[in-house]
Scaffold this motif. Structure first.
Motif, mmCIF file in Angstrom:
data_model
loop_
_atom_site.group_PDB
_atom_site.id
_atom_site.type_symbol
_atom_site.label_atom_id
_atom_site.label_comp_id
_atom_site.label_asym_id
_atom_site.label_seq_id
_atom_site.Cartn_x
_atom_site.Cartn_y
_atom_site.Cartn_z
ATOM 1 N N ALA A 87 91.289 2.923 57.567
ATOM 2 C CA ALA A 87 91.328 3.480 58.926
ATOM 3 C C ALA A 87 91.540 2.382 59.958
ATOM 4 O O ALA A 87 92.334 2.542 60.898
ATOM 5 C CB ALA A 87 90.036 4.249 59.214
ATOM 6 N N LEU A 88 90.857 1.268 59.798
ATOM 7 C CA LEU A 88 91.024 0.154 60.735
ATOM 8 C C LEU A 88 92.435 -0.421 60.675
ATOM 9 O O LEU A 88 93.033 -0.723 61.716
ATOM 10 C CB LEU A 88 89.988 -0.935 60.448
ATOM 11 C CG LEU A 88 88.558 -0.588 60.806
ATOM 12 C CD1 LEU A 88 87.598 -1.633 60.237
ATOM 13 C CD2 LEU A 88 88.377 -0.455 62.311
ATOM 14 N N ALA A 89 92.976 -0.545 59.488
ATOM 15 C CA ALA A 89 94.339 -1.065 59.337
ATOM 16 C C ALA A 89 95.343 -0.122 59.982
ATOM 17 O O ALA A 89 96.258 -0.573 60.698
ATOM 18 C CB ALA A 89 94.671 -1.267 57.860
ATOM 19 N N ASP A 90 95.190 1.179 59.782
ATOM 20 C CA ASP A 90 96.105 2.145 60.391
ATOM 21 C C ASP A 90 96.016 2.117 61.908
ATOM 22 O O ASP A 90 97.033 2.135 62.598
ATOM 23 C CB ASP A 90 95.815 3.556 59.883
ATOM 24 C CG ASP A 90 96.264 3.758 58.441
ATOM 25 O OD1 ASP A 90 96.968 2.871 57.904
ATOM 26 O OD2 ASP A 90 95.908 4.799 57.864
ATOM 27 N N ALA A 91 94.810 2.078 62.432
ATOM 28 C CA ALA A 91 94.642 2.053 63.886
ATOM 29 C C ALA A 91 95.219 0.772 64.471
ATOM 30 O O ALA A 91 95.854 0.797 65.533
ATOM 31 C CB ALA A 91 93.173 2.189 64.255
ATOM 32 N N ALA A 92 95.037 -0.337 63.787
ATOM 33 C CA ALA A 92 95.539 -1.617 64.291
ATOM 34 C C ALA A 92 97.061 -1.639 64.336
ATOM 35 O O ALA A 92 97.645 -2.176 65.287
ATOM 36 C CB ALA A 92 95.021 -2.763 63.432
ATOM 37 N N THR A 93 97.724 -1.049 63.340
ATOM 38 C CA THR A 93 99.193 -1.069 63.330
ATOM 39 C C THR A 93 99.784 -0.111 64.343
ATOM 40 O O THR A 93 100.906 -0.309 64.795
ATOM 41 C CB THR A 93 99.748 -0.741 61.930
ATOM 42 O OG1 THR A 93 99.245 0.516 61.504
ATOM 43 C CG2 THR A 93 99.389 -1.812 60.939
ATOM 44 N N ASN A 103 92.844 5.135 69.792
ATOM 45 C CA ASN A 103 93.435 5.300 68.464
ATOM 46 C C ASN A 103 92.377 5.208 67.369
ATOM 47 O O ASN A 103 92.426 5.959 66.389
ATOM 48 C CB ASN A 103 94.537 4.275 68.219
ATOM 49 C CG ASN A 103 95.811 4.609 68.971
ATOM 50 O OD1 ASN A 103 95.974 5.714 69.476
ATOM 51 N ND2 ASN A 103 96.706 3.643 69.059
ATOM 52 N N LEU A 104 91.414 4.302 67.533
ATOM 53 C CA LEU A 104 90.315 4.218 66.568
ATOM 54 C C LEU A 104 89.543 5.529 66.521
ATOM 55 O O LEU A 104 89.228 6.032 65.445
ATOM 56 C CB LEU A 104 89.368 3.083 66.927
ATOM 57 C CG LEU A 104 89.740 1.701 66.442
ATOM 58 C CD1 LEU A 104 88.807 0.652 67.036
ATOM 59 C CD2 LEU A 104 89.735 1.623 64.930
ATOM 60 N N MET A 105 89.242 6.073 67.677
ATOM 61 C CA MET A 105 88.503 7.341 67.731
ATOM 62 C C MET A 105 89.309 8.446 67.041
ATOM 63 O O MET A 105 88.742 9.221 66.260
ATOM 64 C CB MET A 105 88.198 7.717 69.176
ATOM 65 C CG MET A 105 87.346 8.956 69.299
ATOM 66 S SD MET A 105 85.730 8.832 68.507
ATOM 67 C CE MET A 105 84.873 7.815 69.665
ATOM 68 N N ASP A 106 90.602 8.507 67.297
ATOM 69 C CA ASP A 106 91.443 9.525 66.664
ATOM 70 C C ASP A 106 91.470 9.369 65.140
ATOM 71 O O ASP A 106 91.316 10.345 64.405
ATOM 72 C CB ASP A 106 92.877 9.451 67.201
ATOM 73 C CG ASP A 106 92.986 9.862 68.660
ATOM 74 O OD1 ASP A 106 92.037 10.478 69.192
ATOM 75 O OD2 ASP A 106 94.030 9.546 69.272
ATOM 76 N N VAL A 107 91.657 8.140 64.672
ATOM 77 C CA VAL A 107 91.738 7.885 63.228
ATOM 78 C C VAL A 107 90.384 8.163 62.566
ATOM 79 O O VAL A 107 90.313 8.813 61.521
ATOM 80 C CB VAL A 107 92.212 6.437 62.947
ATOM 81 C CG1 VAL A 107 92.050 6.077 61.477
ATOM 82 C CG2 VAL A 107 93.662 6.261 63.373
ATOM 83 N N PHE A 108 89.295 7.686 63.176
ATOM 84 C CA PHE A 108 87.974 7.902 62.598
ATOM 85 C C PHE A 108 87.622 9.385 62.577
ATOM 86 O O PHE A 108 87.025 9.866 61.617
ATOM 87 C CB PHE A 108 86.910 7.113 63.363
ATOM 88 C CG PHE A 108 86.795 5.672 62.925
ATOM 89 C CD1 PHE A 108 87.903 4.939 62.555
ATOM 90 C CD2 PHE A 108 85.569 5.058 62.890
ATOM 91 C CE1 PHE A 108 87.795 3.612 62.149
ATOM 92 C CE2 PHE A 108 85.438 3.730 62.488
ATOM 93 C CZ PHE A 108 86.553 3.015 62.111
#
Length: 132
Positions: A87-93, A103-108
């Protein structure tokens, strides 16, 4: 211990050195009880969840665990770590500095990594349900 929003405390005792033929001993269950008492005395948590992290093995007859003591296998935490890393890798990219937080909130949220979904997704077994 994990304290979530001051309302829920997870008292976690790692017993990962046990093999599949071992039992949770009275001293180990008592140690977890002591942690629960400390949380009751030192936090404002409304709910306390006692957790042993280790294999799905029973307690000894003398251990007398409470009804609320859960066992979660270490593999559940390994899987959670992998989910968080992805999740962190996806949000970072996908993010720029200004959009990282949203984006972190959406992915999490999409991956069930927010409370209480993250805890509910883990396999848990009441210690009293484990028998030889």
């Amino acid at each position: 211990m994990w304290l979530i929003d001051g309302s829920v405390a997870l008292c976690i005792e790692a017993k990962t050195e046990k093999d599949d033929s071992a039992h949770y001993r009275k001293a180990e269950v008592s140690q977890l009880s002591d942690h629960v008492q400390w949380v009751q005395d030192n936090t404002s948590a409304d709910s306390i969840v006692p957790i042993l992290v280790g294999p799905l093995v029973p307690a000894t007859r003398k251990a007398n665990p409470g009804r609320d003591v859960l066992v979660i296998e270490l593999s559940e935490f390994d899987a959670l770590a992998q989910r968080l890393t992805s999740a962190l890798a996806d949000a970072a990219t996908k993010s720029l500095p200004l959009t990282l937080r949203s984006n972190l909130m959406d992915v999490f949220t999409a991956r069930g990594l927010l409370w209480p979904d993250v805890f509910e997704s883990m396999s848990k077994t009441p210690l009293r349900n484990l028998t030889t």
